[in-house]
Design a protein around this motif. Structure first.
Motif, PDB file in Angstrom:
ATOM      1  N   GLU A  80     -60.000 -30.603 -17.745  1.00 48.24           N
ATOM      2  CA  GLU A  80     -57.965 -30.380 -17.673  1.00 48.24           C
ATOM      3  C   GLU A  80     -57.919 -29.788 -17.446  1.00 48.24           C
ATOM      4  N   SER A  81     -57.890 -28.735 -18.267  1.00 44.78           N
ATOM      5  CA  SER A  81     -57.299 -27.769 -19.275  1.00 44.78           C
ATOM      6  C   SER A  81     -56.183 -27.254 -18.041  1.00 44.78           C
ATOM      7  N   ILE A  82     -55.399 -26.806 -18.604  1.00 48.48           N
ATOM      8  CA  ILE A  82     -53.846 -26.075 -17.246  1.00 48.48           C
ATOM      9  C   ILE A  82     -54.660 -24.908 -16.622  1.00 48.48           C
ATOM     10  N   LYS A  83     -55.603 -24.054 -17.333  1.00 49.32           N
ATOM     11  CA  LYS A  83     -56.025 -23.071 -16.847  1.00 49.32           C
ATOM     12  C   LYS A  83     -57.255 -22.918 -15.661  1.00 49.32           C
ATOM     13  N   SER A  84     -57.764 -24.041 -15.693  1.00 47.53           N
ATOM     14  CA  SER A  84     -58.933 -24.706 -14.862  1.00 47.53           C
ATOM     15  C   SER A  84     -57.619 -25.105 -13.889  1.00 47.53           C
ATOM     16  N   PHE A  85     -56.785 -26.056 -13.940  1.00 47.39           N
ATOM     17  CA  PHE A  85     -56.120 -26.066 -12.433  1.00 47.39           C
ATOM     18  C   PHE A  85     -56.046 -25.019 -11.891  1.00 47.39           C
ATOM     19  N   ILE A  86     -55.099 -23.992 -12.541  1.00 43.76           N
ATOM     20  CA  ILE A  86     -54.852 -22.748 -12.082  1.00 43.76           C
ATOM     21  C   ILE A  86     -55.433 -21.842 -11.182  1.00 43.76           C
TER      22      ILE A  86
END
Length: 148
Positions: free
Chosen positions: A24-30
């Protein structure tokens, strides 16, 4: 877009632990959200240390939104969101447009109900998902996670 039936049934616990199928990291979502996702950063004072600043990342795509809380010490926590577009999917290819039956086949442990809203919550209530149906089609998914 054709909505596929999930490959396998997963447990409610597995779903709640990783609803998007990635960390649930910002990088994964982006990297997994559609290219036209808008990213906003909202500054938030840390509750426990008012001199420290945390950030809420608001990732928005059409009728979908994911909110991630990033602490001043770089911990990232998925806090809430809603999904209203087929381009945004959860683990197992879960997306708006599926039927209640497809949802039950996808996640084991969701109580069957005649109501338009099916709920799935962690036993300790730290994470809650609402699957909102209209005429047996999934219209919207909303979710919240507890964070301190």
């Amino acid at each position: 877009k054709e909505i596929s039936t999930p490959k396998e049934t997963i447990t409610a616990e597995k779903f709640l632990a990783s609803p998007f199928g990635h960390d649930e990291s910002i990088k994964s979502f982006i990297s997994t959200l559609p290219k036209k996702t808008i990213i906003r950063k909202l500054v938030k004072r840390n509750v426990h240390y008012p001199e420290k600043t945390d950030t809420i990342y608001q990732l928005t795509y059409k009728h979908s939104e994911v909110l991630i809380y990033k602490t001043y010490f770089n911990r990232e926590i998925l806090i809430a969101g809603k999904i209203g577009d087929t381009q945004v999917s959860l683990i197992n290819g879960l997306t708006v447009g599926i039927t209640k039956d497809q949802l039950h086949k996808s996640i084991k442990g969701i109580k069957k109900s005649e109501t338009d809203t099916l709920k799935l919550s962690a036993p300790d209530d730290t994470r809650n998902f609402n699957f909102i149906f209209k005429k047996d089609k999934l219209k919207k998914i909303t979710f919240t996670s507890y964070y301190d």
